[in-house]
Motif scaffolding. Structure first.
Motif, PDB file in Angstrom:
ATOM      1  N   LYS A 190      99.668 -65.812  43.231  1.00  0.00           N
ATOM      2  CA  LYS A 190      98.555 -64.859  43.212  1.00  0.00           C
ATOM      3  C   LYS A 190      98.526 -64.034  41.936  1.00  0.00           C
ATOM      4  O   LYS A 190      97.441 -63.686  41.431  1.00  0.00           O
ATOM      5  CB  LYS A 190      98.627 -63.951  44.435  1.00  0.00           C
ATOM      6  CG  LYS A 190      98.398 -64.668  45.769  1.00  0.00           C
ATOM      7  CD  LYS A 190      98.363 -63.667  46.906  1.00  0.00           C
ATOM      8  CE  LYS A 190      98.151 -64.345  48.253  1.00  0.00           C
ATOM      9  NZ  LYS A 190      99.350 -65.096  48.685  1.00  0.00           N
ATOM     10  N   GLN A 191      99.680 -63.701  41.393  1.00  0.00           N
ATOM     11  CA  GLN A 191      99.713 -62.906  40.165  1.00  0.00           C
ATOM     12  C   GLN A 191      99.091 -63.665  38.999  1.00  0.00           C
ATOM     13  O   GLN A 191      98.300 -63.113  38.220  1.00  0.00           O
ATOM     14  CB  GLN A 191     101.157 -62.519  39.823  1.00  0.00           C
ATOM     15  CG  GLN A 191     101.272 -61.648  38.574  1.00  0.00           C
ATOM     16  CD  GLN A 191     102.693 -61.173  38.335  1.00  0.00           C
ATOM     17  OE1 GLN A 191     103.572 -61.355  39.163  1.00  0.00           O
ATOM     18  NE2 GLN A 191     102.926 -60.554  37.196  1.00  0.00           N
ATOM     19  N   PHE A 209      93.426 -57.761  43.059  1.00  0.00           N
ATOM     20  CA  PHE A 209      93.260 -59.059  43.721  1.00  0.00           C
ATOM     21  C   PHE A 209      93.660 -58.964  45.188  1.00  0.00           C
ATOM     22  O   PHE A 209      92.950 -59.463  46.076  1.00  0.00           O
ATOM     23  CB  PHE A 209      94.102 -60.106  42.993  1.00  0.00           C
ATOM     24  CG  PHE A 209      93.916 -61.506  43.495  1.00  0.00           C
ATOM     25  CD1 PHE A 209      92.658 -62.094  43.530  1.00  0.00           C
ATOM     26  CD2 PHE A 209      94.998 -62.256  43.929  1.00  0.00           C
ATOM     27  CE1 PHE A 209      92.485 -63.394  43.989  1.00  0.00           C
ATOM     28  CE2 PHE A 209      94.836 -63.556  44.381  1.00  0.00           C
ATOM     29  CZ  PHE A 209      93.572 -64.118  44.418  1.00  0.00           C
ATOM     30  N   SER A 210      94.784 -58.299  45.467  1.00  0.00           N
ATOM     31  CA  SER A 210      95.238 -58.146  46.854  1.00  0.00           C
ATOM     32  C   SER A 210      94.254 -57.324  47.666  1.00  0.00           C
ATOM     33  O   SER A 210      93.988 -57.638  48.834  1.00  0.00           O
ATOM     34  CB  SER A 210      96.625 -57.474  46.871  1.00  0.00           C
ATOM     35  OG  SER A 210      97.595 -58.310  46.279  1.00  0.00           O
ATOM     36  N   ARG A 211      93.697 -56.253  47.060  1.00  0.00           N
ATOM     37  CA  ARG A 211      92.726 -55.420  47.774  1.00  0.00           C
ATOM     38  C   ARG A 211      91.464 -56.213  48.103  1.00  0.00           C
ATOM     39  O   ARG A 211      90.894 -56.075  49.194  1.00  0.00           O
ATOM     40  CB  ARG A 211      92.374 -54.178  46.946  1.00  0.00           C
ATOM     41  CG  ARG A 211      93.453 -53.109  46.944  1.00  0.00           C
ATOM     42  CD  ARG A 211      92.901 -51.777  46.462  1.00  0.00           C
ATOM     43  NE  ARG A 211      92.469 -51.843  45.072  1.00  0.00           N
ATOM     44  CZ  ARG A 211      93.260 -51.571  44.028  1.00  0.00           C
ATOM     45  NH1 ARG A 211      94.530 -51.236  44.225  1.00  0.00           N
ATOM     46  NH2 ARG A 211      92.789 -51.640  42.796  1.00  0.00           N
ATOM     47  N   VAL A 212      91.034 -57.055  47.171  1.00  0.00           N
ATOM     48  CA  VAL A 212      89.841 -57.868  47.416  1.00  0.00           C
ATOM     49  C   VAL A 212      90.095 -58.859  48.554  1.00  0.00           C
ATOM     50  O   VAL A 212      89.248 -59.042  49.437  1.00  0.00           O
ATOM     51  CB  VAL A 212      89.412 -58.607  46.136  1.00  0.00           C
ATOM     52  CG1 VAL A 212      88.316 -59.622  46.451  1.00  0.00           C
ATOM     53  CG2 VAL A 212      88.913 -57.621  45.090  1.00  0.00           C
ATOM     54  N   VAL A 236      91.464 -65.991  56.117  1.00  0.00           N
ATOM     55  CA  VAL A 236      92.855 -65.842  56.554  1.00  0.00           C
ATOM     56  C   VAL A 236      93.765 -66.263  55.409  1.00  0.00           C
ATOM     57  O   VAL A 236      93.691 -67.403  54.936  1.00  0.00           O
ATOM     58  CB  VAL A 236      93.147 -66.705  57.799  1.00  0.00           C
ATOM     59  CG1 VAL A 236      94.604 -66.548  58.221  1.00  0.00           C
ATOM     60  CG2 VAL A 236      92.209 -66.334  58.936  1.00  0.00           C
ATOM     61  N   VAL A 237      94.607 -65.351  54.961  1.00  0.00           N
ATOM     62  CA  VAL A 237      95.513 -65.610  53.840  1.00  0.00           C
ATOM     63  C   VAL A 237      96.900 -65.883  54.373  1.00  0.00           C
ATOM     64  O   VAL A 237      97.505 -65.032  55.044  1.00  0.00           O
ATOM     65  CB  VAL A 237      95.550 -64.410  52.868  1.00  0.00           C
ATOM     66  CG1 VAL A 237      96.464 -64.715  51.683  1.00  0.00           C
ATOM     67  CG2 VAL A 237      94.147 -64.069  52.377  1.00  0.00           C
ATOM     68  N   GLU A 238      97.411 -67.070  54.095  1.00  0.00           N
ATOM     69  CA  GLU A 238      98.762 -67.460  54.529  1.00  0.00           C
ATOM     70  C   GLU A 238      99.498 -68.007  53.317  1.00  0.00           C
ATOM     71  O   GLU A 238      99.376 -69.199  52.996  1.00  0.00           O
ATOM     72  CB  GLU A 238      98.688 -68.502  55.641  1.00  0.00           C
ATOM     73  CG  GLU A 238      97.981 -67.993  56.906  1.00  0.00           C
ATOM     74  CD  GLU A 238      97.809 -69.069  57.958  1.00  0.00           C
ATOM     75  OE1 GLU A 238      97.860 -70.265  57.579  1.00  0.00           O
ATOM     76  OE2 GLU A 238      97.616 -68.733  59.141  1.00  0.00           O
ATOM     77  N   GLY A 239     100.218 -67.137  52.627  1.00  0.00           N
ATOM     78  CA  GLY A 239     100.914 -67.548  51.409  1.00  0.00           C
ATOM     79  C   GLY A 239      99.915 -67.956  50.342  1.00  0.00           C
ATOM     80  O   GLY A 239      99.034 -67.183  49.968  1.00  0.00           O
ATOM     81  N   ASN A 245      88.084 -76.322  55.045  1.00  0.00           N
ATOM     82  CA  ASN A 245      87.826 -74.895  54.857  1.00  0.00           C
ATOM     83  C   ASN A 245      89.041 -74.144  54.344  1.00  0.00           C
ATOM     84  O   ASN A 245      89.166 -72.939  54.536  1.00  0.00           O
ATOM     85  CB  ASN A 245      87.333 -74.258  56.168  1.00  0.00           C
ATOM     86  CG  ASN A 245      88.389 -74.313  57.268  1.00  0.00           C
ATOM     87  OD1 ASN A 245      89.420 -74.991  57.134  1.00  0.00           O
ATOM     88  ND2 ASN A 245      88.150 -73.608  58.358  1.00  0.00           N
ATOM     89  N   VAL A 246      89.958 -74.879  53.704  1.00  0.00           N
ATOM     90  CA  VAL A 246      91.185 -74.265  53.205  1.00  0.00           C
ATOM     91  C   VAL A 246      91.267 -74.412  51.691  1.00  0.00           C
ATOM     92  O   VAL A 246      91.085 -75.516  51.154  1.00  0.00           O
ATOM     93  CB  VAL A 246      92.447 -74.890  53.852  1.00  0.00           C
ATOM     94  CG1 VAL A 246      93.710 -74.295  53.237  1.00  0.00           C
ATOM     95  CG2 VAL A 246      92.439 -74.641  55.354  1.00  0.00           C
ATOM     96  N   VAL A 247      91.518 -73.306  51.010  1.00  0.00           N
ATOM     97  CA  VAL A 247      91.762 -73.309  49.572  1.00  0.00           C
ATOM     98  C   VAL A 247      93.253 -73.171  49.341  1.00  0.00           C
ATOM     99  O   VAL A 247      93.870 -72.196  49.793  1.00  0.00           O
ATOM    100  CB  VAL A 247      91.029 -72.137  48.871  1.00  0.00           C
ATOM    101  CG1 VAL A 247      91.384 -72.090  47.387  1.00  0.00           C
ATOM    102  CG2 VAL A 247      89.525 -72.260  49.057  1.00  0.00           C
TER     103      VAL A 247
END
Length: 226
Positions: A177-178, A191-194, A205-208, A169-171
């Motif tokens: 990200k840019q 992208f960050s807002r989404v 959950v976003v971790e790096g 379950n991890v991408v």
């Protein structure tokens, strides 16, 4: 990579897997190893195209840079994928620039060597046409997404597609990200807002550069509600 290892690598690339051993040996013999550090440019838009490339390891981004300096990422090329074939056939300059997004090793195959192999083996020609057709299909899907889908739909679609062939379950994002935002035709801020919205409403959950998706169904529902 040495001659034998280059031969073995090309043999396992789908594009060349049907080649006869002697043809594969010729391609391996003429292939040129090129190493690039992260951030190094392989070629600029407008440079002459004299062959095609295959990525051994690392990742290469193909992008267009506007006069004001903004960048649109067209495609991210992963290991075992090739690029430059279409322009090589057209005998025109590159319409994009290519840059390593991480330390990379690529094989450059000169056009005359590849054309000789194509003359010898129609199976290679069919495989190359199939590969170019799939790339065109992907680009058309991208245009459709940019035109018809919201920012949320694009990000959710990317995450679900990345999880499609995974039992986990991890991408793990292949680029920062840019760069990924540009690939999805989004600004980094959007992208960050989404991602923040998906974190609040779908529980990701976003971790790096790793994004954990506890519930794929809930994430999929976000696409339907967008």
């Amino acid at each position: 990579m040495s001659g034998p290892s280059t031969h073995a690598f090309l043999k396992h690339i789908p594009l060349f897997s049907a080649c006869h051993e002697d043809e594969l040996a010729k391609l391996a013999d003429k292939a040129v190893e090129q190493r690039y550090e992260k951030g190094q440019v392989l070629f600029q838009r407008g440079d002459p195209c004299q062959g095609m490339y295959v990525v051994v390891y690392g990742r290469i981004k193909l992008a267009i840079v506007a006069r004001q300096g903004t960048e649109k990422v067209i495609e991210i090329i992963h290991p075992s994928q090739s690029f430059g074939e279409a322009v090589m056939f057209l005998e025109q300059p590159y319409p994009v620039m290519a840059q390593a997004v991480e330390d990379s090793l690529v094989l450059f195959i000169p056009a005359d060597t590849l054309f000789a192999a194509l003359d010898e083996d129609s199976r290679l020609a069919r495989r190359m046409l199939a590969g170019l057709s799939m790339r065109l299909r992907t680009l058309l899907r991208d245009v459709e997404a940019y035109t018809l889908e919201s920012a949320v739909e694009r990000v959710v679609g990317y995450l679900l597609n990345s999880l499609e062939d995974s039992d986990g379950n991890v991408v793990s994002l292949p680029v920062n990200k840019q760069t990924l935002a540009s690939r999805l035709n989004l600004t980094p801020e959007t992208f960050s807002r989404v991602l923040q919205k998906l974190s609040e409403q779908a529980g990701i959950v976003v971790e790096g550069r790793e994004i954990r998706v506890p519930d794929r169904n809930k994430l999929s529902e976000m696409r339907n509600l967008a």
